[in-house]
Design a protein around this motif. Structure first.
Motif, short mmCIF file in Angstrom:
data_model
loop_
_atom_site.label_atom_id
_atom_site.label_comp_id
_atom_site.label_asym_id
_atom_site.label_seq_id
_atom_site.Cartn_x
_atom_site.Cartn_y
_atom_site.Cartn_z
N ASN A 192 35.43 35.26 40.64
CA ASN A 192 35.22 34.56 39.37
C ASN A 192 36.57 34.05 38.89
O ASN A 192 37.41 34.83 38.45
N TYR A 193 36.77 32.75 38.97
CA TYR A 193 38.06 32.17 38.59
C TYR A 193 38.29 32.17 37.08
O TYR A 193 39.42 32.07 36.64
N ASP A 194 37.25 32.33 36.29
CA ASP A 194 37.44 32.40 34.84
C ASP A 194 38.03 33.74 34.41
O ASP A 194 38.80 33.82 33.46
N THR A 195 37.66 34.80 35.12
CA THR A 195 38.14 36.14 34.77
C THR A 195 39.18 36.68 35.75
O THR A 195 39.84 37.67 35.45
N GLY A 196 39.27 36.06 36.92
CA GLY A 196 40.17 36.57 37.95
C GLY A 196 39.64 37.82 38.63
O GLY A 196 40.38 38.53 39.31
N GLN A 197 38.34 38.08 38.49
CA GLN A 197 37.73 39.28 39.03
C GLN A 197 36.98 39.01 40.34
O GLN A 197 36.38 37.95 40.50
N TRP A 198 37.01 40.00 41.22
CA TRP A 198 36.27 39.96 42.47
C TRP A 198 35.10 40.93 42.39
O TRP A 198 35.18 41.96 41.73
N ARG A 199 34.03 40.61 43.11
CA ARG A 199 32.92 41.54 43.35
C ARG A 199 32.65 41.52 44.85
O ARG A 199 32.75 40.48 45.48
N LYS A 200 32.32 42.70 45.37
CA LYS A 200 32.08 42.83 46.81
C LYS A 200 30.77 43.57 47.04
O LYS A 200 30.46 44.54 46.36
N ASN A 242 28.78 36.26 62.16
CA ASN A 242 29.35 36.10 60.83
C ASN A 242 29.85 37.47 60.37
O ASN A 242 29.11 38.44 60.45
N ARG A 243 31.08 37.53 59.88
CA ARG A 243 31.65 38.82 59.48
C ARG A 243 31.82 38.99 57.99
O ARG A 243 31.77 40.10 57.49
N ALA A 244 32.01 37.89 57.26
CA ALA A 244 32.14 37.97 55.81
C ALA A 244 31.87 36.60 55.20
O ALA A 244 32.10 35.57 55.84
N ILE A 245 31.37 36.62 53.97
CA ILE A 245 31.18 35.38 53.22
C ILE A 245 31.87 35.51 51.87
O ILE A 245 31.98 36.61 51.32
N ILE A 246 32.34 34.38 51.38
CA ILE A 246 33.03 34.35 50.09
C ILE A 246 32.46 33.21 49.27
O ILE A 246 32.37 32.08 49.76
N GLU A 247 32.09 33.50 48.05
CA GLU A 247 31.65 32.49 47.08
C GLU A 247 32.65 32.45 45.94
O GLU A 247 33.16 33.49 45.51
N ILE A 248 32.94 31.26 45.46
CA ILE A 248 33.84 31.04 44.35
C ILE A 248 33.01 30.57 43.16
O ILE A 248 32.18 29.67 43.31
N SER A 249 33.26 31.15 42.00
CA SER A 249 32.42 30.84 40.85
C SER A 249 33.19 31.00 39.55
O SER A 249 34.22 31.66 39.50
N GLY A 250 32.64 30.40 38.50
CA GLY A 250 33.13 30.63 37.15
C GLY A 250 32.19 31.57 36.44
O GLY A 250 31.21 32.07 37.02
N ASN A 251 32.43 31.81 35.17
CA ASN A 251 31.59 32.73 34.39
C ASN A 251 30.11 32.37 34.44
O ASN A 251 29.27 33.26 34.55
N THR A 252 29.80 31.09 34.35
CA THR A 252 28.40 30.70 34.25
C THR A 252 27.60 30.95 35.53
O THR A 252 26.40 31.15 35.48
N GLY A 253 28.25 30.97 36.68
CA GLY A 253 27.52 31.15 37.93
C GLY A 253 27.81 32.44 38.66
O GLY A 253 27.18 32.72 39.69
N ALA A 254 28.72 33.26 38.16
CA ALA A 254 29.16 34.45 38.90
C ALA A 254 28.03 35.44 39.16
O ALA A 254 27.90 35.96 40.26
N ARG A 255 27.23 35.70 38.16
CA ARG A 255 26.13 36.67 38.33
C ARG A 255 25.13 36.15 39.36
O ARG A 255 24.70 36.86 40.27
N ARG A 256 24.75 34.88 39.24
CA ARG A 256 23.80 34.27 40.18
C ARG A 256 24.38 34.25 41.60
O ARG A 256 23.68 34.54 42.57
N ASP A 257 25.67 33.92 41.72
CA ASP A 257 26.30 33.89 43.04
C ASP A 257 26.37 35.28 43.66
O ASP A 257 26.23 35.42 44.87
N PHE A 258 26.57 36.31 42.85
CA PHE A 258 26.60 37.66 43.41
C PHE A 258 25.22 38.05 43.93
O PHE A 258 25.10 38.66 45.00
N GLU A 259 24.17 37.66 43.23
CA GLU A 259 22.82 37.93 43.71
C GLU A 259 22.57 37.18 45.01
O GLU A 259 21.95 37.71 45.94
#
Length: 137
Positions: A103-111, A68-85
Motif C-alpha cells: 500500500n503506497y499510501d501507508t507504506g505498509q505490506w501485507r503477505k 510461479n513462486r510469488a506475486i506482488i500487487e501494488i495499491s493505494g488505500n482505496t484498493g488495498a483491501r480488495r487487492d489483498f483478497e
C-alpha cells in the motif's frame, strides 16, 4: 465515431507504476546481473499462460521448474483491501507459495502464504527469495 468509442483502461496512477518500476529494477538487478535471487521478476504476466488468467503487477517465476513462486500487487488505500483478497484467492487457486500487497499510501505490506494464511510477523519478507521486499523501496 469517437463519441461511440468505449475507452478501456486500468487504474494505474503514476505512483503505482513508479513502485512497480522500482521493484522491477531492483529485483531485475538481483536476478539478471547479480544472480542473487533464483526467480525471474516479470511485470503484468499471466499466472496461467494456457488460458486467460489474472496478471499480477509483478510475478516471480521459476524458469527451471516452470512455476510461479510469488506475486506482488501494488495499491493505494482505496484498493488495498480488495487487492489483498485477490492475492489470497490467486495464491490458493493457483498454488503460488506467497503473495504480497504493498500500500503506497501507508507504506505498509501485507503477505499471504499458501497453506499458512496471512503473515503479520514479517509482511514484507519473501521466504521464496529470502529478501525483505520493503528494503527495495
Amino acid at each position: 465515431m469517437i463519441e461511440n468509442t468505449v475507452y478501456m483502461g486500468v487504474n494505474a496512477p503514476k505512483i503505482h507504476q513508479r513502485i512497480i518500476g522500482q521493484l522491477m529494477m531492483r529485483l531485475g538487478m538481483l536476478y539478471y546481473i547479480e544472480k542473487k535471487i533464483p526467480f525471474e521478476p516479470l511485470p503484468e504476466t499471466m499466472i496461467d499462460e494456457s488460458q486467460t488468467s489474472p496478471t499480477p503487477d509483478i510475478l516471480l517465476f521459476d524458469n527451471k521448474q516452470k512455476q510461479n513462486r510469488a506475486i506482488i500487487e501494488i495499491s493505494g488505500n482505496t484498493g488495498a483491501r480488495r487487492d489483498f483478497e485477490k492475492v489470497k484467492q490467486l495464491v490458493d487457486e493457483y498454488g503460488v507459495p506467497e503473495g504480497f500487497v504493498y500500500n503506497y499510501d501507508t507504506g505498509q505490506w501485507r503477505k499471504y502464504r499458501l497453506g499458512v494464511g496471512e503473515d503479520v510477523e514479517k509482511p514484507s519478507f519473501s521466504e521464496e527469495i529470502q529478501l525483505d521486499l520493503g528494503a527495495l523501496l
